[in-house]
Structures are given as C-alpha cells and as structure tokens.
Design a protein around this motif. Structure first.
Motif, PDB file in Angstrom:
ATOM      1  N   TYR A  36      -2.982   7.804   3.080  1.00  0.00           N
ATOM      2  CA  TYR A  36      -3.087   8.178   1.934  1.00  0.00           C
ATOM      3  C   TYR A  36      -4.287   7.414   1.097  1.00  0.00           C
ATOM      4  O   TYR A  36      -4.559   6.324   1.684  1.00  0.00           O
ATOM      5  CB  TYR A  36      -1.820   8.000   1.247  1.00  0.00           C
ATOM      6  CG  TYR A  36      -0.644   8.530   1.549  1.00  0.00           C
ATOM      7  CD1 TYR A  36       0.341   7.997   2.600  1.00  0.00           C
ATOM      8  CD2 TYR A  36      -0.268   9.895   1.427  1.00  0.00           C
ATOM      9  CE1 TYR A  36       1.296   8.555   3.149  1.00  0.00           C
ATOM     10  CE2 TYR A  36       1.048  10.552   2.027  1.00  0.00           C
ATOM     11  CZ  TYR A  36       1.741   9.787   2.616  1.00  0.00           C
ATOM     12  OH  TYR A  36       2.828  10.258   3.244  1.00  0.00           O
ATOM     13  N   GLN A  38      -5.672   6.431  -2.657  1.00  0.00           N
ATOM     14  CA  GLN A  38      -4.930   6.533  -4.207  1.00  0.00           C
ATOM     15  C   GLN A  38      -6.105   5.881  -4.887  1.00  0.00           C
ATOM     16  O   GLN A  38      -6.663   4.805  -4.719  1.00  0.00           O
ATOM     17  CB  GLN A  38      -3.734   5.676  -4.227  1.00  0.00           C
ATOM     18  CG  GLN A  38      -3.213   5.780  -5.619  1.00  0.00           C
ATOM     19  CD  GLN A  38      -2.019   5.012  -5.798  1.00  0.00           C
ATOM     20  OE1 GLN A  38      -1.952   3.737  -5.275  1.00  0.00           O
ATOM     21  NE2 GLN A  38      -1.053   5.420  -6.721  1.00  0.00           N
ATOM     22  N   TYR A  87      -3.519   3.809   1.881  1.00  0.00           N
ATOM     23  CA  TYR A  87      -2.117   3.142   2.556  1.00  0.00           C
ATOM     24  C   TYR A  87      -1.930   3.884   3.739  1.00  0.00           C
ATOM     25  O   TYR A  87      -2.184   5.105   3.824  1.00  0.00           O
ATOM     26  CB  TYR A  87      -1.170   3.621   1.379  1.00  0.00           C
ATOM     27  CG  TYR A  87      -1.037   2.747   0.290  1.00  0.00           C
ATOM     28  CD1 TYR A  87      -1.795   3.347  -0.925  1.00  0.00           C
ATOM     29  CD2 TYR A  87      -0.580   1.287   0.042  1.00  0.00           C
ATOM     30  CE1 TYR A  87      -1.797   2.513  -1.879  1.00  0.00           C
ATOM     31  CE2 TYR A  87      -0.639   0.551  -1.234  1.00  0.00           C
ATOM     32  CZ  TYR A  87      -1.381   1.330  -2.167  1.00  0.00           C
ATOM     33  OH  TYR A  87      -1.489   0.667  -3.659  1.00  0.00           O
ATOM     34  N   GLN A  89       1.540   4.896   6.055  1.00  0.00           N
ATOM     35  CA  GLN A  89       3.040   4.928   6.104  1.00  0.00           C
ATOM     36  C   GLN A  89       3.571   5.603   7.309  1.00  0.00           C
ATOM     37  O   GLN A  89       2.915   6.347   8.066  1.00  0.00           O
ATOM     38  CB  GLN A  89       3.226   6.177   5.056  1.00  0.00           C
ATOM     39  CG  GLN A  89       4.571   6.501   4.905  1.00  0.00           C
ATOM     40  CD  GLN A  89       5.047   7.807   4.831  1.00  0.00           C
ATOM     41  OE1 GLN A  89       4.318   8.485   4.539  1.00  0.00           O
ATOM     42  NE2 GLN A  89       6.176   8.139   5.215  1.00  0.00           N
ATOM     43  N   PHE A  99       5.560   2.010   3.965  1.00  0.00           N
ATOM     44  CA  PHE A  99       4.134   1.906   3.540  1.00  0.00           C
ATOM     45  C   PHE A  99       3.575   0.538   3.747  1.00  0.00           C
ATOM     46  O   PHE A  99       4.287  -0.490   3.681  1.00  0.00           O
ATOM     47  CB  PHE A  99       4.056   2.264   2.246  1.00  0.00           C
ATOM     48  CG  PHE A  99       4.392   3.485   1.770  1.00  0.00           C
ATOM     49  CD1 PHE A  99       5.744   3.822   1.034  1.00  0.00           C
ATOM     50  CD2 PHE A  99       3.358   4.781   1.656  1.00  0.00           C
ATOM     51  CE1 PHE A  99       6.153   5.244   0.848  1.00  0.00           C
ATOM     52  CE2 PHE A  99       3.685   6.025   1.614  1.00  0.00           C
ATOM     53  CZ  PHE A  99       5.050   6.302   1.100  1.00  0.00           C
ATOM     54  N   GLY A 100       2.332   0.463   4.110  1.00  0.00           N
ATOM     55  CA  GLY A 100       1.724  -0.783   4.345  1.00  0.00           C
ATOM     56  C   GLY A 100       1.390  -1.291   2.688  1.00  0.00           C
ATOM     57  O   GLY A 100       1.612  -0.382   1.907  1.00  0.00           O
ATOM     58  N   GLN A 101       0.727  -2.214   2.612  1.00  0.00           N
ATOM     59  CA  GLN A 101       0.614  -2.856   1.223  1.00  0.00           C
ATOM     60  C   GLN A 101      -0.730  -2.321   0.553  1.00  0.00           C
ATOM     61  O   GLN A 101      -0.823  -2.739  -0.452  1.00  0.00           O
ATOM     62  CB  GLN A 101       0.634  -4.293   1.284  1.00  0.00           C
ATOM     63  CG  GLN A 101      -0.577  -5.039   1.795  1.00  0.00           C
ATOM     64  CD  GLN A 101      -0.906  -5.330   3.282  1.00  0.00           C
ATOM     65  OE1 GLN A 101      -0.027  -4.439   4.079  1.00  0.00           O
ATOM     66  NE2 GLN A 101      -1.649  -6.162   3.894  1.00  0.00           N
TER      67      GLN A 101
END
Lengths: 108, 122
Positions: A36, A38, A87, A89, A99-101
């Motif tokens: 993703y 963001q 990210y 997921q 999810f990753g950080q």
C-alpha cells in the motif's frame, strides 16, 4: 501472529531514480502479500496484491516480487507523486491481518 | 464505486467507550462476499488491524484488543460500527474502516474510508 518487517525505515531517492523496498515475513505467507501507498492525511491505497499483481489504475513503474518470506517493491523511476510511506501486509495466515511498520520514501 | 465513510466523536474521555460508524455506499453489505474491517493508525505509526464483521454478524477480533472490542453491523442502514471500551491515551489514533473480499487464500483491503482521528483526553 506473523510479524512483517520492512527495510529500510527511510529511503532517500532522487526523482527519476529507482527505489527498492523490502518486506520480510516471520513465516511463509506464500504470495499473499500486498503493498500500500499512503500519503499524508490520506488512507492507504492498494498498489500490489498477490505479491506481484498491480491493482487497478496503478502505473507500470510499480512492481512487486517475492514469495514465502521475502518480498520487494520496486518503483522504477520515481515521480514526485511517489514520495510517500509504503506498507506491506500479509493476508495468508489470519486473523489477525498484519502490516509492516512502513518505509518512507523521501526526496534526496 | 464503493465508498466507505467513518463517523463519530473525535474526542473521547479516558475510561469511556469509543464509538464509530462506517457507512458504505455503492454496494450492499448484505450482498455478502466481503469482510468489513476496522483498522487504526497511531499518530506517525503503522497500521493495526482491529477486527472484522461479516454481514451475518460473525466477527473476528485482533487478540490484542479482543477484550475491549465489539463490532456490529446494521444491514438496513448499510453500516457497521466499532465500540472500544475503557479507552486510554494509547487508543488515540486515526481509525479506518475497510473492505476485503472473502477468498480461500485471503485478499487485501481494496477500499478504505478516509479515516477519522479519535483523541482520548480528559
């Protein structure tokens, strides 16, 4: 719970250059991995699913690869609108979805 | 085009219950085929999945929040809701609702609401 670890935390890249982001799962998630994007003040936007399939409307400069525990998101030639947080997921072993950080891609 | 929109108070006092609603348009929750989730993001941090609900009312919650979370659905209003009890400052976050298609192998979240910031403070 599967832990997703992204690296690096921050990636400084010049416009037009390639960016390579990594995501590692604590156990195999097969190809059930999404990426993703963001931007500030916005919800995440689905870029890649199935580890390598671009979502509808996503430019071809975004590509994903990997399977099992190691995954990569590549942005072939960074455009100004690509500077954002990314990210990964997993949706293989669930719930919970994890999810990753995140990796922040910033202008160099 | 499916759209999701969160609504609810932006400020909640410590120890009280956070309540949010997600209104879905452009598609019917009761048509099935999708899980409807709540996800939150602490300020400047990553994403945490809270739980999901199916139109029938079946739910699954993140074990880390399970004791405080209730997700419900109102198919007549095409809405689903989140209640988080006994909140503390650590529950301050942007709360998103999102949709995922049901599949054997799972699918990603394809539609998200814009998010709503909830601050826990006295």
């Amino acid at each position: 719970e599967i832990v997703m670890t992204q690296s690096p935390a921050t990636l400084s890249v010049s416009p037009g250059e390639r960016a390579t982001l990594s995501c590692r799962a604590s156990q195999s998630v097969s190809s059930n991995l999404a990426w993703y994007q963001q931007k500030p003040g916005q919800a995440p936007r689905l870029l890649i699913y199935g580890a390598s399939t671009r979502a509808t409307g996503i430019p071809a400069r975004f590509s994903g690869s990997g399977s099992g525990t190691e995954f990569t998101l590549t942005i072939s030639s960074l455009q100004s609108e690509d500077f954002a947080v990314y990210y990964c997921q997993q949706y293989n072993n669930w719930p919970p979805r994890t999810f990753g950080q995140g990796t922040k891609v910033e202008i160099k | 085009q499916v759209q999701l929109q969160e609504s609810g108070p932006g400020l909640v006092k410590p120890s009280q219950t956070l309540s949010l609603t997600c209104t879905v348009s452009g598609g019917s929750i009761s048509s099935g085929g999708y899980y409807w989730s709540w996800i939150r993001q602490h300020p400047g941090k990553g994403l945490e999945w809270i739980g999901y609900i199916y139109y029938s009312g079946s739910t699954y919650y993140n074990p880390s929040l399970k004791s405080r979370v209730t997700i419900s659905v109102d198919t007549s209003k095409n809405q689903f809701s989140l209640k988080l009890s006994s909140v503390t400052a650590a529950d301050t976050a942007v709360y998103y609702c999102a949709r995922e298609r049901i599949a054997v192998a799972g699918t990603p979240f394809d539609y998200w609401g814009q998010g709503t910031l909830v601050t826990v403070s006295s």
